[in-house]
Design an enzyme around this catalytic site. Structure first.
Site, short mmCIF file in Angstrom:
data_model
loop_
_atom_site.label_atom_id
_atom_site.label_comp_id
_atom_site.label_asym_id
_atom_site.label_seq_id
_atom_site.Cartn_x
_atom_site.Cartn_y
_atom_site.Cartn_z
N ASP A 90 0.77 -1.10 -0.23
CA ASP A 90 -0.07 0.00 -0.09
C ASP A 90 0.79 1.29 0.05
OD1 ASP A 90 -2.57 1.22 -0.33
OD2 ASP A 90 -2.81 1.45 1.86
N ASP A 104 -4.15 -5.37 -4.91
CA ASP A 104 -3.35 -4.20 -5.34
C ASP A 104 -2.00 -4.53 -5.67
OD1 ASP A 104 -5.47 -2.43 -5.21
OD2 ASP A 104 -5.04 -1.29 -3.53
N ASP A 138 -12.52 1.39 5.52
CA ASP A 138 -11.59 1.41 4.57
C ASP A 138 -10.22 2.41 5.11
OD1 ASP A 138 -12.97 0.09 2.46
OD2 ASP A 138 -14.00 1.86 1.90
#
Length: 343
Positions: free
Chosen positions: A129, A167, A318
């Site tokens: 991330d 991701d 989130d």
């Protein structure tokens, strides 16, 4: 999370062990330490979905189930019935960094005992991330490989479906992950596919972003380098809000470029499609006015779509945006709004 991706995953979640039958490890969050007033370990009467419709394991003692019990005890029966919409569905278990073998053994043993398949998400890639809401991951490649060995040992020959590293590929494409880590990441993902596919009853889906990318040309070569040929397929819309129709269209375009591979769609919160107001950079993060999507099932609208899944756990934040708690923590008010907005 970064830009339009929005995994908004589970870096903030702490792991806690809970006994369920012989052995079960469940993923803890704010409810595990009483932060949301839920009853840990309480019985909400949650049962499995029909196997022919949804063969995935429903955790009868999950966060939403405990919230149901807490609401019922406080006399809020209508709210309890709304949260039950979440509690009764199979949702993915995100495997944390600590004791991966114990976690995956607990999940898969409980699923096996119920005659179901465990749905797992691996989200521990190094440099995860890019330092944002869900930053973290294994310290380095060797630590990741050791962690993965534990995951595989815990799964064993039991039935599991694994969503591999949401991701991780997209952040290579969009420049979020520094160039010096690219080759290692491809090697780790390809190695993970090989390791997991060596197990007798494990299916593996590499994450491939969402319909917001529009152009699958950006991701099909990275998927190929990461081992899509050996995997069962890829996942789309993880933790995002794009409609099932748009996700199918995106997935079919991408499938045509990677040998006709099948895919799965995260429908956990896409009932009203994506949020279009506010800053484009954070439309994915705790957007208001959303709803639950199609419930998990293998009975889908297209032969290339193996399943609609709830990969993101509805009701978990989130990230610290729009008034939300840390990524991965249960947000009771948001969960209730998702449920109430669902027909």
């Amino acid at each position: 999370m970064y830009g339009s991706r929005g995994v908004g995953a589970f870096a903030g979640r702490r792991m806690s062990a809970v006994v369920l039958g012989a052995a079960l490890l469940i993923t803890g969050c704010s409810s595990s330490d009483g932060g949301d007033g839920s009853d840990k370990g309480a019985d909400a009467g949650i049962t499995q979905q029909p196997k022919d419709k949804a063969p995935f394991w429903v955790n009868p003692d999950g966060t939403a189930a405990r919230q149901v019990v807490a609401l019922e005890k406080s006399g809020k029966k209508r709210d309890a019935e709304q949260i039950r919409k979440i509690a009764e569905q199979p949702v993915a278990e995100w495997v944390g960094p600590d004791d991966p073998e114990g976690q995956t053994r607990g999940f898969t043993e409980a699923a096996d005992k119920a005659g179901r398949t465990a749905l797992l998400v691996l989200y521990n890639i190094p440099h995860r991330d890019c330092g944002q809401y869900s930053q973290g991951g294994a310290a380095d490649g060797n630590a990741y490989r050791e962690w993965l060995d534990g995951v595989a040992a815990g799964i064993g020959d039991r039935s599991a479906m694994v969503i591999l590293e949401p991701d991780a590929l997209l952040h290579l494409v969009d420049g979020c992950t520094p160039e010096q880590f690219h080759e290692e990441r491809y090697d780790l993902l390809k190695g993970a596919v090989t390791k997991l596919k060596s197990l007798k009853n494990t299916k593996v889906y590499l994450d491939a972003g969402n319909a917001g990318w529009q152009n699958p040309d950006q991701i099909f070569e990275p998927l190929t380098r990461a081992g899509i040929a050996q995997a069962d397929g890829f996942s789309v819309n993880v933790s995002n809000f794009y409609s099932t129709e748009d996700s199918i269209a995106y997935g079919k375009q991408l499938s045509a470029k990677v040998g006709g591979k099948h895919f799965v769609i995260d429908t956990s919160r896409n009932g009203k499609g994506p949020y279009t107001a506010g800053s484009p950079d954070e439309r994915w993060c705790n957007p208001p006015g959303r709803s639950l999507g199609e419930t998990p099932t293998t009975q889908t609208a297209d032969p290339l779509v193996d399943a609609y899944l709830w990969v993101k756990r509805p009701g978990e934040s989130d990230g610290e945006c729009k008034g939300g708690p840390k990524a991965g923590q249960w947000w009771a008010d948001y969960a209730l709004k998702l449920a109430k907005a669902t027909g």
